[in-house]
Design an enzyme around this catalytic site. Structure first.
Site, mmCIF file in Angstrom:
data_model
loop_
_atom_site.group_PDB
_atom_site.id
_atom_site.type_symbol
_atom_site.label_atom_id
_atom_site.label_comp_id
_atom_site.label_asym_id
_atom_site.label_seq_id
_atom_site.Cartn_x
_atom_site.Cartn_y
_atom_site.Cartn_z
ATOM 1 N N ARG A 237 26.754 -112.258 27.861
ATOM 2 C CA ARG A 237 25.234 -111.724 29.172
ATOM 3 C C ARG A 237 24.659 -110.460 28.722
ATOM 4 O O ARG A 237 25.428 -109.459 28.242
ATOM 5 C CB ARG A 237 24.949 -111.683 30.559
ATOM 6 C CG ARG A 237 25.130 -113.175 30.769
ATOM 7 C CD ARG A 237 24.103 -114.370 30.338
ATOM 8 N NE ARG A 237 24.483 -115.065 31.307
ATOM 9 C CZ ARG A 237 25.002 -117.022 30.431
ATOM 10 N NH1 ARG A 237 25.103 -116.339 29.467
ATOM 11 N NH2 ARG A 237 24.804 -117.443 31.048
ATOM 12 N N GLU A 266 15.812 -110.910 27.033
ATOM 13 C CA GLU A 266 15.539 -111.676 26.527
ATOM 14 C C GLU A 266 14.531 -112.736 26.944
ATOM 15 O O GLU A 266 13.740 -113.455 25.964
ATOM 16 C CB GLU A 266 16.971 -112.556 25.570
ATOM 17 C CG GLU A 266 17.400 -112.741 26.988
ATOM 18 C CD GLU A 266 18.711 -113.731 26.087
ATOM 19 O OE1 GLU A 266 19.217 -115.114 27.144
ATOM 20 O OE2 GLU A 266 19.604 -112.717 25.815
ATOM 21 N N HIS A 298 20.365 -115.830 21.065
ATOM 22 C CA HIS A 298 21.018 -116.021 22.059
ATOM 23 C C HIS A 298 21.489 -117.943 21.394
ATOM 24 O O HIS A 298 21.881 -118.967 21.970
ATOM 25 C CB HIS A 298 20.288 -117.164 23.403
ATOM 26 C CG HIS A 298 21.080 -116.840 25.089
ATOM 27 N ND1 HIS A 298 21.145 -116.249 25.733
ATOM 28 C CD2 HIS A 298 22.398 -117.629 25.098
ATOM 29 C CE1 HIS A 298 21.753 -116.653 26.791
ATOM 30 N NE2 HIS A 298 22.529 -117.706 26.069
#
Length: 337
Positions: A237, A266, A298
């Site tokens: 994360r 993000e 991601h």
């Protein structure tokens, strides 16, 4: 009943539809949308009892209230993390919230290693050069990882898979977690304090969830402890790393390489095409200027195996809700009347 899924990726949609078709055989209709769920798109949920969301959807108290007012009763997160959902507000509004508590740990662990090897061996820079027919090796020297120390922050299923790969490379293993994992101990891992891990590891890889206690786990102090030639990998994360502190560390010429599959700001960037726009996130833009930093969008989880498992688990979560059941994936359940 029409079930709406938000933030659905093109490669994800057929797998999600296949899982729903096999489970519901036409009794419920699935509508897949590419747009993300937030305060601007919340009105599109009106009349939908079940909503499927992604990690880049914003489900704060305001959005959840709009969903509840529109008739939504169940939210199924197609991910393990749930820091984008205000669980307290969901409980107060009587919403059921479920997540995918686990899927292929190898997808993320293997990608973390892909990042580590790419920054260690300067693979992206080398690929760019050879495309221009520049075959020099200047500036491309890496290091053997065999015999060096891997610091694994978080030794759950993904951290354990990462550790097995490190063990295969012949690396010394240091671990940090609230509990010691017997599988990692069997690999020869030594559990140490966080400060010691950051100071001793040649490679630090993050595999913990984003919680209040882990926010900015990698801060200025932690970065100052790291070796000047260490590698930092974050495939968990974005909020685990203090971006400002990381930028200062990189400006000082420290760290051999950084691989980031996640970024703390993000939302609104990752999974979207921003190539024709001005990049207004100055911190992300500055990160991109360092030739020893590799940023991906991601995608660590994004294998067919993992996405199939995520889709199947999401279907089971919806089935449990419709049957009035709860399980290990349930984060919030309405209180009995």
């Amino acid at each position: 009943m029409e079930i709406v899924a938000y933030g659905v990726l093109a490669d994800e949609e057929p797998l999600l539809r296949d899982a729903f078709d096999r489970a519901f055989a036409g009794s419920h209709e699935l509508r897949c949308l590419g747009l993300f769920l937030n305060k601007d798109t919340a009105p599109t949920t009106v009349g939908r009892e079940v909503v499927l969301c992604s990690v880049n959807d914003t489900l704060d108290a305001e959005v959840l209230r709009a969903l509840a007012d529109g008739g939504t009763r169940m939210i199924a997160q197609r991910a393990t993390g749930f820091n984008n959902i205000d669980l307290t507000a969901a409980e107060e509004l009587g919403l059921t919230v479920a997540r995918v508590s686990s899927y292929s740990p190898y997808s993320v662990a293997e990608f973390a290693w892909a990042l580590a090897l790419a920054v260690d061996r300067r693979i992206v820079r080398a690929a760019h050069r050879t495309r221009e027919f520049d075959f020099r090796l200047d500036g491309l020297m890496g290091r053997d990882l065999h015999g060096r120390t891997a610091g694994v922050v978080g030794t759950g299923r993904i951290g354990t898979a990462f550790s097995r790969i490190a063990h295969g490379f012949g690396m010394r293993l240091l671990g940090w977690d609230i509990t010691e994992n017997p599988e990692c101990l069997a690999l020869g891992m030594k559990y140490v304090g966080r400060e010691w891990l950051f100071a001793e590891a040649d490679l630090v890889s993050l595999h913990v969830p984003l919680l209040p206690d882990t926010h900015h786990l990698v801060d200025a102090e932690a970065l100052a402890r790291m070796r000047d030639d260490a590698i930092l990998i974050n495939s968990s994360r974005g909020g685990l790393v203090d971006t400002d502190a990381l930028l200062e560390t990189l400006r000082a010429g420290r760290l051999s390489g950084v691989g980031l599959d996640v970024y703390e700001e993000e939302a609104g960037l990752f999974f979207l095409d921003k190539s024709l726009e001005v990049m207004t996130d100055e911190r992300l833009a500055r990160l991109m200027t360092f030739n020893n930093v590799l940023v991906t969008s991601h995608q660590a989880y994004f294998t067919r195996d993992a996405v199939e498992q995520i889709a199947e688990t999401t279907v089971r979560n919806v089935e449990d809700y419709l049957a009035g059941r709860t399980g290990d994936n349930t984060l919030v359940r309405p209180s009995p009347a």
